[in-house]
Design an enzyme around this catalytic site. Structure first.
Site, PDB file in Angstrom:
ATOM      1  CE  LYS A  85      -0.961   0.501   4.980  1.00 54.90           C
ATOM      2  NZ  LYS A  85      -2.036   0.619   5.973  1.00 54.90           N
ATOM      3  CG  ASP A  86       4.081   2.114   2.428  1.00 57.43           C
ATOM      4  OD1 ASP A  86       3.059   2.712   2.820  1.00 57.43           O
ATOM      5  OD2 ASP A  86       4.889   1.564   3.191  1.00 57.43           O
ATOM      6  NE  ARG A 133      -7.731   3.005   4.099  1.00 58.13           N
ATOM      7  CZ  ARG A 133      -7.850   2.339   5.243  1.00 58.13           C
ATOM      8  NH1 ARG A 133      -9.043   1.967   5.675  1.00 58.13           N
ATOM      9  NH2 ARG A 133      -6.788   2.038   5.968  1.00 58.13           N
ATOM     10  NE  ARG A 134      -5.692   2.671   8.920  1.00 60.38           N
ATOM     11  CZ  ARG A 134      -4.434   2.281   8.915  1.00 60.38           C
ATOM     12  NH1 ARG A 134      -3.467   3.142   9.217  1.00 60.38           N
ATOM     13  NH2 ARG A 134      -4.119   1.036   8.630  1.00 60.38           N
ATOM     14  NE  ARG A 151       4.221  10.485   7.822  1.00 58.05           N
ATOM     15  CZ  ARG A 151       5.393  10.831   7.294  1.00 58.05           C
ATOM     16  NH1 ARG A 151       5.713  12.109   7.152  1.00 58.05           N
ATOM     17  NH2 ARG A 151       6.258   9.894   6.940  1.00 58.05           N
ATOM     18  NE  ARG A 157       1.887   5.554  12.449  1.00 58.41           N
ATOM     19  CZ  ARG A 157       1.297   5.468  11.264  1.00 58.41           C
ATOM     20  NH1 ARG A 157      -0.016   5.354  11.198  1.00 58.41           N
ATOM     21  NH2 ARG A 157       1.998   5.475  10.152  1.00 58.41           N
ATOM     22  CB  CYS A 244      -0.649  10.452   0.309  1.00 53.23           C
ATOM     23  SG  CYS A 244       0.248   8.933   0.637  1.00 53.23           S
TER      24      CYS A 244
END
Length: 309
Positions: A85-86, A133-134, A151, A157, A244
Site C-alpha cells: 500500500k506504500d 482514508r482512515r 505519523r 504511534r 496520499c
C-alpha cells in the site's frame, strides 16, 4: 551459479525489517539456499526522515520507495521489499512488481487508550491517523471526533498513544501481527463499515524488468491469489488517480476463476461517499479494477473530485 549474496533492499523500521526477513526465509526455503546468500540492505527513505508533516504535503507515497528504486535501477540492489500500500501506482521505467507474498489480514485495528471501541469514544475525543482514508472513515462514523495527523513507525504511534497525546489510533492488523503486537488491538474493524486501503496487508517485491535471473528467483515465492487481487486493487487506484491526497478504500477477493472488488471513495470530511461492487474473471483482474474505478468516477460526478485537489 550465484556466488555473491543477493542484495535485498528495505526500509529500516521494525515492520519493514520483519517483511524483509520473511521474504528471505521464503526464498531460502524455496531454493534451498543458506542465509548467507541473502544480504539485507537497509536504506533510509525520505518518507522515514520527514515525520512532522502529512505525506500529501511532502510528495506522497513515492517517498517511501524513492531511494530503494534508485538503487534498483543502478543495480546496487537485486530486489526490494515493500508494503504494497506504500507503492505508487506508476513505477519508474524499467521496474515492476515481480511477486507478492501471501496476504495477511486486510482489516484495520482500533487501539483505544481507555475506550475499547471506536463508536464508544466520548464526544470530542482525539484520534490520531496519518491516512486520509482512515480520517475520512472516522469522520463518516463519528463527525464529532477530533482527527489529527499522526505519523511515525508502529512503535512510535503506540508510544504517543500511551503518553496520552491521543485517545486512540488505528493501524493495519497485518503489521501488528507481523510485529507480534496483535494484543494491543482493542477492536478489529469490520470491512463492510470500515473498508481497508487497496493492497493493505500485502508484501510485494520489486525488481528490474528483464532481469531473468532475479525474476525467476522471485517467481518461486509469488502467491498468485495475492498477485491477482492486489493487481486488481492497484488498477482501481490508477483509474482514480489514487495518492496520499485521495481517500480511497477497496479490496478484492478471488474464488477460483472469479474475482470480486468492493470499492469506496470519500470526501476528506467523510460526509459524502460512493461505493460500488463489481465482479469478473481472475484472468482479467487488472481490467476489473480499472473498470470499477472508471465506473466510480462516473457515479460520483466531476464535482465530487474538487475536494481531492
Amino acid at each position: 551459479m550465484q556466488t555473491k549474496p543477493f542484495r535485498i533492499g528495505t526500509r529500516g523500521s521494525p515492520l519493514a525489517l520483519a517483511q524483509a526477513h520473511e521474504t528471505r526465509r521464503r526464498l531460502m526455503e524455496a531454493h534451498g539456499l543458506p542465509q548467507e546468500m541473502f544480504e539485507i540492505v537497509v536504506l533510509s527513505t525520505t518518507g522515514d526522515r520527514i515525520t512532522d508533516r502529512a505525506l500529501a504535503d511532502i510528495g506522497g507515497k513515492g517517498l517511501f520507495t524513492l531511494e530503494l528504486e534508485q538503487q534498483l535501477t543502478t543495480g546496487e540492489l537485486d530486489f526490494a521489499v515493500h508494503s504494497s500500500k506504500d507503492m505508487p501506482t506508476a513505477l519508474p521505467d524499467g521496474l515492476h512488481i515481480a511477486a507478492y507474498l501471501p496476504r495477511e489480514d486486510m482489516r484495520d485495528a482500533f487501539i483505544g487508550r481507555e475506550t475499547a471501541k471506536l463508536i464508544d469514544l466520548p464526544h470530542g475525543a482525539v484520534v490520531g491517523s496519518a491516512s486520509l482514508r482512515r480520517q475520512a472513515l472516522i469522520r463518516r462514523l463519528r463527525p464529532d471526533l477530533q482527527v489529527i495527523t499522526y505519523r511515525g513507525a508502529v512503535e512510535t504511534r503506540l508510544r504517543k498513544l500511551a503518553e496520552g497525546q491521543v485517545d486512540a489510533t488505528l493501524l493495519a492488523v497485518a503489521g501488528l501481527k507481523r510485529l507480534g503486537k496483535e494484543a494491543v488491538v482493542t477492536e478489529f474493524l469490520d470491512m463492510e463499515t470500515f473498508p481497508p486501503a487497496p493492497a493493505q496487508g500485502a508484501i510485494c517485491i520489486e525488481c528490474r524488468i528483464g532481469d531473468a535471473r532475479i525474476n525467476d528467483l522471485l517467481l518461486a515465492i509469488n502467491h498468485r491469489p495475492t498477485f491477482d487481487t492486489v493487481s486488481c486493487e492497484r488498477a482501481l487506484l490508477a483509474a482514480l488517480d489514487g495518492s496520499c491526497r485521495t481517500p480511497i478504500a477497496g479490496y478484492a477477493v478471488s474464488d477460483g476463476e472469479d474475482i470480486r472488488l468492493a470499492a469506496t471513495i470519500l470526501t476528506p470530511d467523510g460526509q459524502v461517499s460512493h461505493s460500488l461492487q463489481m465482479q469478473g474473471k481472475v484472468s482479467a483482474a487488472f481490467e476489473l479494477g480499472w473498470k470499477t474505478g472508471q465506473a466510480l468516477r462516473e457515479k460520483a460526478g466531476t464535482g465530487f473530485f474538487d475536494s481531492w485537489s
